[in-house]
Design a protein around this motif. Structure first.
Motif, mmCIF file in Angstrom:
data_model
loop_
_atom_site.group_PDB
_atom_site.id
_atom_site.type_symbol
_atom_site.label_atom_id
_atom_site.label_comp_id
_atom_site.label_asym_id
_atom_site.label_seq_id
_atom_site.Cartn_x
_atom_site.Cartn_y
_atom_site.Cartn_z
ATOM 1 N N ARG A 126 0.838 -1.199 0.000
ATOM 2 C CA ARG A 126 0.000 0.000 0.000
ATOM 3 C C ARG A 126 0.874 1.251 0.000
ATOM 4 N N THR A 127 0.352 2.301 -0.598
ATOM 5 C CA THR A 127 1.107 3.549 -0.721
ATOM 6 C C THR A 127 0.526 4.658 0.142
ATOM 7 N N GLN A 128 -0.372 4.286 1.039
ATOM 8 C CA GLN A 128 -0.892 5.234 2.018
ATOM 9 C C GLN A 128 -1.141 4.474 3.312
ATOM 10 N N ARG A 129 -1.303 5.211 4.388
ATOM 11 C CA ARG A 129 -1.457 4.564 5.684
ATOM 12 C C ARG A 129 -2.736 3.747 5.758
ATOM 13 N N SER A 145 -5.569 1.183 4.627
ATOM 14 C CA SER A 145 -5.673 -0.014 3.803
ATOM 15 C C SER A 145 -7.117 -0.202 3.359
ATOM 16 N N ARG A 146 -7.327 -0.535 2.093
ATOM 17 C CA ARG A 146 -8.675 -0.761 1.579
ATOM 18 C C ARG A 146 -9.228 -2.122 1.970
ATOM 19 N N GLU A 166 5.366 3.144 10.521
ATOM 20 C CA GLU A 166 4.951 4.491 10.132
ATOM 21 C C GLU A 166 6.000 5.116 9.208
ATOM 22 N N GLU A 170 4.924 3.536 4.188
ATOM 23 C CA GLU A 170 4.009 3.574 3.042
ATOM 24 C C GLU A 170 4.566 4.436 1.911
ATOM 25 N N LEU A 171 5.549 5.279 2.239
ATOM 26 C CA LEU A 171 6.190 6.134 1.235
ATOM 27 C C LEU A 171 7.444 5.502 0.649
#
Length: 230
Positions: free
Chosen positions: A189-192, A194-195, A208, A211-212
């Motif tokens: 994932r590319t953001q904190r 999650s889908r 933390e 994700e970047l």
């Protein structure tokens, strides 16, 4: 016209008279003194339920961290600061589905603290653990304070996982679930947020800031599991 009956000839006048009388009556009612003294209709405003719940929770002492929990948090953060990010798995991790989530801070000596957070109810619930690294490299969380509230979200045994320069913590035994998330495009994932939500096992904690970080190569998993990603 001669062919029309008397009733038909006066019908337009009757309609006009009715309209005039109705207009006069409406004007008189609006101008009547008691009309201005009637209470205004109440304005219906939808209550801000999340804000109300958060305010109620903040006023409840049961939600506030104890002095022991605050001391535990400070010991963990001091140890993490001294390690400077060089340790293999120590750090601050997070998993969130955008509505609720868990922040997990852990260090080799001070132990671990989990904080459940929510966009609906707050403040955070805290749970303290002692920590022991097992022979196979997995981490055992041993409850100290408040851990029962976190048990649905925080596994008692975690497996550190590296993927390039990324650091994950998986529930022990959920490596296959992680592979499935990769196959579905949910990881890396590319953001904190999650889908995937919290459904199923193995909601993976991600350190933390990682994700970047772009992934490199393949995750540190057994070869038979990696075959499912080819």
């Amino acid at each position: 016209m001669r062919g029309q009956s008397a009733f038909a000839r006066i019908q337009p006048y009757r309609i006009a008279l009715f309209v005039a009388l109705a207009t006069m009556l409406a004007t008189a009612i609006a101008a009547w003194p008691w009309a201005s003294r009637l209470p205004a209709a109440p304005t219906l405003v939808a209550p801000n339920e999340p804000a109300r719940l958060q305010a109620a929770a903040a006023a409840d002492d049961r939600w506030r961290p104890t002095p022991a929990q605050l001391r535990h948090e400070r010991r963990i953060l001091r140890e993490l600061s001294a390690l400077g990010g060089a340790h293999a798995w120590a750090g601050r991790y997070v998993y969130s589905d955008g509505y609720e989530g868990v922040r997990l801070s852990l260090s080799p000596v001070a132990g671990a603290q989990a904080r459940l957070f929510s966009d609906v109810v707050g403040p955070d619930t805290r749970c303290d653990y002692a920590l022991r690294e097992l022979a196979d490299g997995s981490l055992r969380l041993m409850p100290l304070r408040g851990a029962a509230a976190c048990s649905p979200r925080v596994p008692t045994t975690l497996r550190p996982l590296r993927w390039g320069r990324r650091h994950y913590l998986l529930e022990a035994g959920s490596e296959s679930d992680f592979v499935e998330r990769v196959a579905q495009g949910l990881e890396p994932r590319t953001q904190r947020i999650s889908r995937a939500g919290f459904s199923g096992r193995g909601a993976p904690f991600l350190r933390e800031g990682d994700e970047l970080v772009a992934v490199e190569g393949q995750p540190d998993l057994p070869a038979d599991l990696l075959l499912r990603l080819e």
